[in-house]
Design a protein around this motif. Structure first.
Motif, PDB file in Angstrom:
ATOM      1  N   PRO A 178       0.808  -1.232   0.000  1.00 16.12           N
ATOM      2  CA  PRO A 178       0.000   0.000   0.000  1.00 16.12           C
ATOM      3  C   PRO A 178       0.837   1.277   0.000  1.00 16.12           C
ATOM      4  CG  PRO A 178      -0.918  -1.582   1.531  1.00 16.12           C
ATOM      5  CD  PRO A 178       0.392  -2.144   1.085  1.00 16.12           C
ATOM      6  N   ILE A 179       1.989   1.252   0.683  1.00 17.36           N
ATOM      7  CA  ILE A 179       2.875   2.423   0.685  1.00 17.36           C
ATOM      8  C   ILE A 179       3.472   2.631  -0.703  1.00 17.36           C
ATOM      9  CG2 ILE A 179       4.895   3.488   1.772  1.00 17.36           C
ATOM     10  CD1 ILE A 179       4.467   1.638   4.159  1.00 17.36           C
ATOM     11  N   VAL A 180       3.894   1.529  -1.337  1.00 10.82           N
ATOM     12  CA  VAL A 180       4.448   1.603  -2.694  1.00 10.82           C
ATOM     13  C   VAL A 180       3.402   2.152  -3.664  1.00 10.82           C
ATOM     14  CG1 VAL A 180       5.407   0.258  -4.601  1.00 10.82           C
ATOM     15  CG2 VAL A 180       6.053  -0.297  -2.254  1.00 10.82           C
ATOM     16  N   ARG A 181       2.189   1.646  -3.556  1.00 10.81           N
ATOM     17  CA  ARG A 181       1.112   2.095  -4.450  1.00 10.81           C
ATOM     18  C   ARG A 181       0.808   3.570  -4.236  1.00 10.81           C
ATOM     19  NH1 ARG A 181      -4.296  -1.245  -3.944  1.00 10.81           N
ATOM     20  NH2 ARG A 181      -4.210  -0.237  -1.909  1.00 10.81           N
ATOM     21  N   PHE A 182       0.869   4.031  -2.974  1.00  9.59           N
ATOM     22  CA  PHE A 182       0.629   5.451  -2.690  1.00  9.59           C
ATOM     23  C   PHE A 182       1.680   6.316  -3.371  1.00  9.59           C
ATOM     24  CE2 PHE A 182       1.647   9.156  -0.064  1.00  9.59           C
ATOM     25  CZ  PHE A 182       0.413   9.811  -0.054  1.00  9.59           C
ATOM     26  N   PHE A 183       2.940   5.928  -3.271  1.00  9.56           N
ATOM     27  CA  PHE A 183       4.019   6.694  -3.903  1.00  9.56           C
ATOM     28  C   PHE A 183       3.894   6.692  -5.432  1.00  9.56           C
ATOM     29  CE2 PHE A 183       6.855   5.799  -0.004  1.00  9.56           C
ATOM     30  CZ  PHE A 183       6.494   7.009   0.573  1.00  9.56           C
ATOM     31  N   GLU A 184       3.478   5.560  -5.992  1.00 14.40           N
ATOM     32  CA  GLU A 184       3.404   5.440  -7.447  1.00 14.40           C
ATOM     33  C   GLU A 184       2.208   6.185  -8.022  1.00 14.40           C
ATOM     34  OE1 GLU A 184       5.536   1.051  -7.973  1.00 14.40           O
ATOM     35  OE2 GLU A 184       3.421   1.318  -8.484  1.00 14.40           O
ATOM     36  N   THR A 185       1.051   6.093  -7.356  1.00 10.51           N
ATOM     37  CA  THR A 185      -0.180   6.666  -7.920  1.00 10.51           C
ATOM     38  C   THR A 185      -0.413   8.116  -7.494  1.00 10.51           C
ATOM     39  OG1 THR A 185      -1.451   5.715  -6.065  1.00 10.51           O
ATOM     40  CG2 THR A 185      -1.306   4.419  -8.092  1.00 10.51           C
ATOM     41  N   ARG A 186      -0.203   8.390  -6.215  1.00 12.52           N
ATOM     42  CA  ARG A 186      -0.495   9.743  -5.705  1.00 12.52           C
ATOM     43  C   ARG A 186       0.659  10.709  -5.940  1.00 12.52           C
ATOM     44  NH1 ARG A 186      -4.815   9.862  -2.068  1.00 12.52           N
ATOM     45  NH2 ARG A 186      -6.318   8.293  -2.783  1.00 12.52           N
ATOM     46  N   LEU A 187       1.879  10.250  -5.697  1.00  9.21           N
ATOM     47  CA  LEU A 187       3.046  11.135  -5.826  1.00  9.21           C
ATOM     48  C   LEU A 187       3.774  10.974  -7.161  1.00  9.21           C
ATOM     49  CD1 LEU A 187       4.524  10.758  -2.214  1.00  9.21           C
ATOM     50  CD2 LEU A 187       2.873  12.427  -3.071  1.00  9.21           C
ATOM     51  N   ALA A 214       9.664   2.923   0.309  1.00  7.32           N
ATOM     52  CA  ALA A 214       8.746   2.155   1.145  1.00  7.32           C
ATOM     53  C   ALA A 214       9.495   1.190   2.053  1.00  7.32           C
ATOM     54  CB  ALA A 214       7.761   1.394   0.262  1.00  7.32           C
ATOM     55  N   ILE A 215      10.489   0.499   1.501  1.00  9.86           N
ATOM     56  CA  ILE A 215      11.272  -0.444   2.306  1.00  9.86           C
ATOM     57  C   ILE A 215      12.098   0.302   3.348  1.00  9.86           C
ATOM     58  CG2 ILE A 215      13.153  -2.140   2.237  1.00  9.86           C
ATOM     59  CD1 ILE A 215      12.083  -3.096  -0.433  1.00  9.86           C
ATOM     60  N   LEU A 216      12.607   1.472   2.984  1.00 11.93           N
ATOM     61  CA  LEU A 216      13.354   2.286   3.947  1.00 11.93           C
ATOM     62  C   LEU A 216      12.449   2.747   5.091  1.00 11.93           C
ATOM     63  CD1 LEU A 216      15.675   4.479   1.676  1.00 11.93           C
ATOM     64  CD2 LEU A 216      16.384   2.703   3.299  1.00 11.93           C
ATOM     65  N   VAL A 217      11.205   3.148   4.758  1.00 15.01           N
ATOM     66  CA  VAL A 217      10.238   3.557   5.790  1.00 15.01           C
ATOM     67  C   VAL A 217       9.948   2.380   6.716  1.00 15.01           C
ATOM     68  CG1 VAL A 217       7.839   4.234   6.189  1.00 15.01           C
ATOM     69  CG2 VAL A 217       9.181   5.406   4.442  1.00 15.01           C
ATOM     70  N   PHE A 218       9.736   1.220   6.117  1.00 16.79           N
ATOM     71  CA  PHE A 218       9.439   0.013   6.903  1.00 16.79           C
ATOM     72  C   PHE A 218      10.603  -0.335   7.834  1.00 16.79           C
ATOM     73  CE2 PHE A 218       9.784  -4.638   7.256  1.00 16.79           C
ATOM     74  CZ  PHE A 218       8.613  -4.903   7.945  1.00 16.79           C
ATOM     75  N   THR A 219      11.814  -0.368   7.296  1.00 21.64           N
ATOM     76  CA  THR A 219      12.987  -0.706   8.108  1.00 21.64           C
ATOM     77  C   THR A 219      13.263   0.354   9.174  1.00 21.64           C
ATOM     78  OG1 THR A 219      14.391   0.275   6.380  1.00 21.64           O
ATOM     79  CG2 THR A 219      14.106  -2.107   6.344  1.00 21.64           C
ATOM     80  N   THR A 220      12.948   1.617   8.857  1.00 22.85           N
ATOM     81  CA  THR A 220      13.122   2.698   9.839  1.00 22.85           C
ATOM     82  C   THR A 220      12.180   2.512  11.023  1.00 22.85           C
ATOM     83  OG1 THR A 220      13.802   4.254   8.105  1.00 22.85           O
ATOM     84  CG2 THR A 220      13.053   5.190  10.189  1.00 22.85           C
ATOM     85  N   VAL A 221      10.920   2.155  10.726  1.00 25.61           N
ATOM     86  CA  VAL A 221       9.940   1.926  11.797  1.00 25.61           C
ATOM     87  C   VAL A 221      10.383   0.766  12.675  1.00 25.61           C
ATOM     88  CG1 VAL A 221       7.566   1.193  12.284  1.00 25.61           C
ATOM     89  CG2 VAL A 221       7.997   2.920  10.529  1.00 25.61           C
ATOM     90  N   ILE A 222      10.797  -0.336  12.046  1.00 21.00           N
ATOM     91  CA  ILE A 222      11.265  -1.499  12.810  1.00 21.00           C
ATOM     92  C   ILE A 222      12.496  -1.137  13.635  1.00 21.00           C
ATOM     93  CG2 ILE A 222      12.174  -3.845  12.634  1.00 21.00           C
ATOM     94  CD1 ILE A 222       9.218  -3.621  11.968  1.00 21.00           C
ATOM     95  N   SER A 223      13.422  -0.390  13.023  1.00 21.87           N
ATOM     96  CA  SER A 223      14.636   0.027  13.741  1.00 21.87           C
ATOM     97  C   SER A 223      14.298   0.934  14.915  1.00 21.87           C
ATOM     98  CB  SER A 223      15.590   0.738  12.786  1.00 21.87           C
ATOM     99  OG  SER A 223      15.965  -0.099  11.714  1.00 21.87           O
ATOM    100  N   ALA A 224      13.311   1.828  14.720  1.00 24.24           N
ATOM    101  CA  ALA A 224      12.904   2.731  15.800  1.00 24.24           C
ATOM    102  C   ALA A 224      12.332   1.954  16.978  1.00 24.24           C
ATOM    103  CB  ALA A 224      11.874   3.728  15.280  1.00 24.24           C
TER     104      ALA A 224
END
Length: 374
Positions: free
Chosen positions: A46-55, A66-76
């Protein structure tokens, strides 16, 4: 002749099943990160689709972000846990002294009441650290080897996620090309949509269970007045990724804190009792009802597959058991040959729980109403 053919097909199916299980066990180091990557790709999509369609970002950039956001959340989350653990470790010496003091008192009381000295049970010889390392060297080497495999999974899983998301249209086209008929292509599209919804619903269910258990754990620890109630409560809920075992591991640390900070020995037992009760509710009601219903599996099957996959793949198998079984159910439901298996994996309808006497009573009442009308 038909009976012989049916027996042959049954034997072939059993042999194919045994071969699949054997290959799954042999190739577990290869398959486990792939299955985790598929599951997490559904979470990130869903994050990938948001970046591709909306932005209007290109696909590679969208997937990378998207993967960086995901890994950042897990790392946090890991960093927050580490910071809180550091606060606890800063007071560890105080906790240790209090625990040893109370443990020595308990041992002394046991010796006075039973007449058995502690050295008669544990022995008087001290085991040196060097000797412990020597005796357990094989276990230590095995643990380090396994840790390396786990570390490689952390590297491979995001890499697999990237390629699954990048080649998603290409892989779907391959599946369409593998089906020659138009009707088969429509069926394939339906199956893929159902598989995506099943995985997405499983993730929603898992997060819901973690939140509910985290709240229940925190309330229990607050009621007992244990330090860091929300940290321990939600840490234990996070360990639900490892069913059954995780919540037991998560209860040990707050029980030790309770032993160190409280005057009565009942507090650590209270912590274990509360977490055990929540474990019972989670394992028998919350998880089968929420997560099991989200993936359209009945409670009995949910428990069975967790046990079976744990025997096959260990802890990763326990985590992957429900989403894999739910995916298989979707495939079985759309297969004529295995439709019965898909049926038995799913939720049972209410009519299968009805009492025959109650059913006869309903029929009798309907007949009586019809007679009264006439």
């Amino acid at each position: 002749m038909n009976i012989l053919n049916n027996k042959t097909h049954v034997v072939q199916d059993l042999l194919a099943f045994v071969l699949i299980v054997f290959m799954a066990y042999v190739l577990q180091d290869f398959l486990i990160p792939i299955f985790f990557a598929i599951l997490l790709s559904v979470l990130v999509y869903p994050i990938v689709r948001f970046f591709e369609t909306r932005l209007c970002f290109n696909r590679i950039f969208s997937i990378t972000i998207a993967i960086l956001v995901f890994t950042t959340v897990i790392s946090a989350i890991i960093v927050l846990i580490a910071i809180q653990f550091q606060d606890i470790m800063d007071e560890s010496s105080t906790y240790y002294d209090k625990i040893m003091e109370k443990t020595n008192i308990l041992i002394k009381e046991t010796e006075d009441s039973t007449g058995i000295e502690s050295k008669d049970i544990v022995g008087s010889e001290k085991l040196e650290v060097k000797e412990m390392v020597k005796q357990n060297s094989n276990k230590i080497v095995d643990f380090l080897t396994r840790s390396g495999a786990i570390l490689s999974d952390f590297v491979l899983t995001p890499l697999y996620m990237f390629f699954f998301l990048l080649y998603r249209s290409f892989l779907i086209s391959f599946l369409y090309k593998a089906t020659a008929k138009v009707s088969d292509k429509k069926k394939m599209r339906l199956i893929l949509d159902q598989l995506y919804k099943v995985q997405q619903n499983y993730l929603v269910g898992l997060v819901s269970v973690m939140f509910i258990v985290g709240v229940l754990n925190s309330i229990g620890l607050l009621a007992l007045g244990i330090d860091y109630p929300f940290f321990f409560g939600f840490l234990c809920a996070l360990l639900l990724l490892v069913p059954y075992i995780g919540i037991i591991i998560g209860s040990v640390l707050p029980a030790l804190i309770a032993l160190a900070t409280k005057d009565s020995y009942w507090y650590p037992f209270g912590v274990i009792a509360i977490f055990g009760f929540i474990q019972f509710i989670e394992g028998n009601f919350i998880t089968p009802k929420i997560t099991g219903s989200k993936v359209s599996l009945n409670s009995f099957v949910s428990i069975l597959v967790i046990i079976l996959f744990s025997m096959l793949w260990g802890i990763p198998g326990m985590i992957l058991a429900l989403p894999i079984t739910a995916s298989l159910k979707v495939i079985f439901d759309n297969s004529v040959k295995f439709k019965a298996i898909g049926f038995v994996l799913g939720e049972a309808e209410e009519k299968y729980f009805s009492n025959k006497a109650k059913y006869r009573l309903k029929v009798w009442k309907k007949i009586r109403k019809l007679k009264n009308k006439n």
